[in-house]
Design an enzyme around this catalytic site. Sequence first.
Site, PDB file in Angstrom:
ATOM      1  N   GLY A 131       2.089  -4.471   6.740  1.00  0.00           N
ATOM      2  CA  GLY A 131       0.923  -5.196   6.228  1.00  0.00           C
ATOM      3  C   GLY A 131      -0.006  -4.220   5.552  1.00  0.00           C
ATOM      4  O   GLY A 131       0.086  -3.986   4.340  1.00  0.00           O
ATOM      5  N   ILE A 157       2.736 -15.322   2.875  1.00  0.00           N
ATOM      6  CA  ILE A 157       2.693 -15.512   1.423  1.00  0.00           C
ATOM      7  C   ILE A 157       1.870 -16.760   1.072  1.00  0.00           C
ATOM      8  O   ILE A 157       2.292 -17.898   1.297  1.00  0.00           O
ATOM      9  CB  ILE A 157       4.116 -15.597   0.822  1.00  0.00           C
ATOM     10  CG1 ILE A 157       4.952 -14.376   1.272  1.00  0.00           C
ATOM     11  CG2 ILE A 157       4.045 -15.692  -0.704  1.00  0.00           C
ATOM     12  CD1 ILE A 157       4.329 -13.019   0.988  1.00  0.00           C
ATOM     13  N   THR A 158       0.704 -16.500   0.483  1.00  0.00           N
ATOM     14  CA  THR A 158      -0.200 -17.572   0.068  1.00  0.00           C
ATOM     15  C   THR A 158       0.437 -18.388  -1.058  1.00  0.00           C
ATOM     16  O   THR A 158       1.016 -17.811  -1.984  1.00  0.00           O
ATOM     17  CB  THR A 158      -1.542 -16.962  -0.414  1.00  0.00           C
ATOM     18  OG1 THR A 158      -2.089 -16.188   0.652  1.00  0.00           O
ATOM     19  CG2 THR A 158      -2.524 -18.047  -0.827  1.00  0.00           C
ATOM     20  N   ASP A 240      -6.324  -4.397  -6.976  1.00  0.00           N
ATOM     21  CA  ASP A 240      -7.683  -4.027  -7.410  1.00  0.00           C
ATOM     22  C   ASP A 240      -8.369  -5.231  -8.064  1.00  0.00           C
ATOM     23  O   ASP A 240      -9.563  -5.455  -7.871  1.00  0.00           O
ATOM     24  CB  ASP A 240      -7.640  -2.863  -8.422  1.00  0.00           C
ATOM     25  CG  ASP A 240      -7.366  -1.522  -7.752  1.00  0.00           C
ATOM     26  OD1 ASP A 240      -7.511  -1.426  -6.521  1.00  0.00           O
ATOM     27  OD2 ASP A 240      -7.001  -0.572  -8.479  1.00  0.00           O
ATOM     28  N   GLU A 363      -5.626  -9.434   1.333  1.00  0.00           N
ATOM     29  CA  GLU A 363      -5.776  -8.529   0.170  1.00  0.00           C
ATOM     30  C   GLU A 363      -6.441  -7.204   0.580  1.00  0.00           C
ATOM     31  O   GLU A 363      -7.207  -6.603  -0.168  1.00  0.00           O
ATOM     32  CB  GLU A 363      -6.503  -9.236  -0.976  1.00  0.00           C
ATOM     33  CG  GLU A 363      -5.721 -10.467  -1.410  1.00  0.00           C
ATOM     34  CD  GLU A 363      -5.903 -10.875  -2.841  1.00  0.00           C
ATOM     35  OE1 GLU A 363      -6.241 -10.023  -3.675  1.00  0.00           O
ATOM     36  OE2 GLU A 363      -5.667 -12.061  -3.127  1.00  0.00           O
ATOM     37  N   GLY A 364      -6.109  -6.782   1.796  1.00  0.00           N
ATOM     38  CA  GLY A 364      -6.616  -5.524   2.334  1.00  0.00           C
ATOM     39  C   GLY A 364      -7.757  -5.775   3.306  1.00  0.00           C
ATOM     40  O   GLY A 364      -8.781  -6.348   2.935  1.00  0.00           O
TER      41      GLY A 364
HETATM   42  N1  CAA Z   1      -3.733   1.607  -8.885  1.00  0.00           N
HETATM   43  C1  CAA Z   1      -2.636   2.276  -9.367  1.00  0.00           C
HETATM   44  N2  CAA Z   1      -1.933   3.157  -8.609  1.00  0.00           N
HETATM   45  C2  CAA Z   1      -2.355   3.369  -7.350  1.00  0.00           C
HETATM   46  C3  CAA Z   1      -3.470   2.717  -6.792  1.00  0.00           C
HETATM   47  C4  CAA Z   1      -4.180   1.808  -7.622  1.00  0.00           C
HETATM   48  N3  CAA Z   1      -5.239   1.148  -7.173  1.00  0.00           N
HETATM   49  N4  CAA Z   1      -3.641   3.113  -5.518  1.00  0.00           N
HETATM   50  C5  CAA Z   1      -2.669   4.012  -5.270  1.00  0.00           C
HETATM   51  N5  CAA Z   1      -1.896   4.164  -6.387  1.00  0.00           N
HETATM   52  C6  CAA Z   1      -0.763   5.081  -6.545  1.00  0.00           C
HETATM   53  C7  CAA Z   1      -1.165   6.500  -6.177  1.00  0.00           C
HETATM   54  O1  CAA Z   1      -1.754   7.150  -7.297  1.00  0.00           O
HETATM   55  C8  CAA Z   1       0.149   7.125  -5.786  1.00  0.00           C
HETATM   56  O2  CAA Z   1       0.841   7.455  -6.963  1.00  0.00           O
HETATM   57  P1  CAA Z   1       1.793   8.770  -7.060  1.00  0.00           P
HETATM   58  O3  CAA Z   1       3.069   8.384  -6.402  1.00  0.00           O
HETATM   59  O4  CAA Z   1       1.973   8.978  -8.523  1.00  0.00           O
HETATM   60  O5  CAA Z   1       1.081   9.885  -6.368  1.00  0.00           O
HETATM   61  C9  CAA Z   1       0.895   5.949  -5.133  1.00  0.00           C
HETATM   62  O6  CAA Z   1       0.270   4.737  -5.620  1.00  0.00           O
HETATM   63  C10 CAA Z   1       0.794   5.935  -3.620  1.00  0.00           C
HETATM   64  O7  CAA Z   1      -0.567   5.876  -3.277  1.00  0.00           O
HETATM   65  P2  CAA Z   1      -1.089   6.265  -1.828  1.00  0.00           P
HETATM   66  O8  CAA Z   1      -0.523   7.604  -1.451  1.00  0.00           O
HETATM   67  O9  CAA Z   1      -2.570   6.120  -1.831  1.00  0.00           O
HETATM   68  O10 CAA Z   1      -0.402   5.145  -0.903  1.00  0.00           O
HETATM   69  P3  CAA Z   1      -0.566   4.837   0.627  1.00  0.00           P
HETATM   70  O11 CAA Z   1       0.759   4.535   1.194  1.00  0.00           O
HETATM   71  O12 CAA Z   1      -1.405   5.896   1.291  1.00  0.00           O
HETATM   72  O13 CAA Z   1      -1.344   3.426   0.628  1.00  0.00           O
HETATM   73  C11 CAA Z   1      -3.223   1.956   0.844  1.00  0.00           C
HETATM   74  C12 CAA Z   1      -2.617   3.227   0.213  1.00  0.00           C
HETATM   75  C13 CAA Z   1      -4.585   1.864   0.160  1.00  0.00           C
HETATM   76  C14 CAA Z   1      -3.424   2.051   2.336  1.00  0.00           C
HETATM   77  C15 CAA Z   1      -2.346   0.726   0.489  1.00  0.00           C
HETATM   78  O14 CAA Z   1      -1.162   0.710   1.251  1.00  0.00           O
HETATM   79  C16 CAA Z   1      -3.069  -0.593   0.676  1.00  0.00           C
HETATM   80  O15 CAA Z   1      -3.845  -1.014  -0.183  1.00  0.00           O
HETATM   81  N6  CAA Z   1      -2.792  -1.299   1.790  1.00  0.00           N
HETATM   82  C17 CAA Z   1      -3.292  -2.660   1.970  1.00  0.00           C
HETATM   83  C18 CAA Z   1      -2.285  -3.645   1.462  1.00  0.00           C
HETATM   84  C19 CAA Z   1      -2.888  -4.959   1.104  1.00  0.00           C
HETATM   85  O16 CAA Z   1      -3.999  -5.054   0.587  1.00  0.00           O
HETATM   86  N7  CAA Z   1      -2.148  -6.030   1.360  1.00  0.00           N
HETATM   87  C20 CAA Z   1      -2.570  -7.328   0.966  1.00  0.00           C
HETATM   88  C21 CAA Z   1      -1.383  -8.221   0.901  1.00  0.00           C
HETATM   89  S1  CAA Z   1      -1.455  -9.355  -0.439  1.00  0.00           S
HETATM   90  C22 CAA Z   1      -2.413 -10.639   0.093  1.00  0.00           C
HETATM   91  O17 CAA Z   1      -3.093 -10.564   1.078  1.00  0.00           O
HETATM   92  C23 CAA Z   1      -2.390 -11.796  -0.808  1.00  0.00           C
HETATM   93  C24 CAA Z   1      -2.888 -13.041  -0.199  1.00  0.00           C
HETATM   94  O18 CAA Z   1      -2.478 -13.503   0.808  1.00  0.00           O
HETATM   95  C25 CAA Z   1      -3.930 -13.795  -0.905  1.00  0.00           C
END
Ligand code: CAA
Length: 382
Positions: A131, A157-158, A240, A363-364
Amino acid sequence: MQFPLTEEQRLIQETARAFADNEIAPVADKHNREGTFPAALVKRMGELGFLGMLVPETYGGSAIGNFGLVLALEEVNRACASTGVTMSVQNSLVCAPIVHWADESLKRKYLPKLASGEFLGAYALSEPGSGSDAAGLVTSAVKDGDSYVLNGTKNFITTGAEADVVIAMVRTDPAHKTRGITAFLVERGWKGFTVGRKEDKMGLRSSSTVQLVFEEMRVPAANILGELGFGFKIAMHTLDGGRIGIAAQAVGIAKACLDASIKYAEEREAFDQQIGKFQAMQWKLADMATRLEAARLLVYNAARLKDAGQPHGKEAAMAKLFASETSNYAAREAVQIHGGAGYLEDFPVERYFRDARITEIYEGTSEIQRIVIARHLLTNLR
Ligand code: CAA
């Protein structure tokens, strides 16, 4: 709040407000109680251009942009957060990545149907075992000729029960965690695609949340978004934008809480006067209104940055964090102002309280938003 809007933005806001008050609000409680998807409202959103607000006109969209989208989302969510999340996901998590990352033939094939509402879409990142650690996903895709064969289960999945198309993040390389993920655009009708368990949720009861199961599902390589191994970046970039939509949703719920609380404080009498005459009530209303305006400004700021093509990941996370905490604060206070009545299904604040909760999670989570913000601040850590 007096915020200068262009004529076009004011028109979008007024159209969404009238739609929310006249068409959504009268049926929102019924859909919530019965747990039914508001298909007729979603069809109307397609007619109003609310499902393709980030889609260029050449692909059938209304091309209104993120600022117009958040204006409309606040109004729709004020009336019904289930209808609101359907709209947010369709625009920000489905249409936006197709506009940004798909090739021309995929855009022409899918965007007009998504923008009109003929097709609904879903975004499939989470899995039973991943997640917040989104890159921990294990659903796999193995190349076979011009296709990939997908196996695995997507979770939470929404709109998954209704979706005609799904953007699914799938592991194509087990050797690399984040760089071994690819984004595929898959269709509901394909062999091997099944809608699994439907979740019974605390809130958003008229939006479906389901598992999606892929079993030996063959997907053409042409349905990859962006490049092989680029799916995690697409997922993060897409979120984002999605987080701005959820922040706007939270603002809409908080506004509904404030409106209901003002109405109740002016109507309800205790100790021989309207309860709004007590400072205890006035301070609650003043704090709710102040936090609401601060949240809305953060949402506007993030949307404007995104429209201007500027970096907005930190600002989107700040807007999502603050707006979702504000909506939960406002919902708690709204129930408190209503007293025992607020605990009953007879009053809408009971629904707002349950619906607000998810905005701090999906969404995080708020914890993930803080991590995203902190990573933008601590640029010199190794
Ligand atoms: N935009 C573009 N690239 C990005 C980015 C962004 N915002 N954030 C990270 N990246 C890239 C990094 O630059 C990195 O690239 P490189 O391989 O070139 O170095 C790569 O992605 C990996 O980034 P991280 O090392 O930061 O990755 P991480 O494993 O540490 O994860 C995290 C970061 C912020 C914790 C991420 O896992 C996260 O956002 N988790 C939450 C997930 C989430 O929001 N889930 C929601 C599910 S969807 C939902 O909820 C829909 C619904 O029901 C309505």
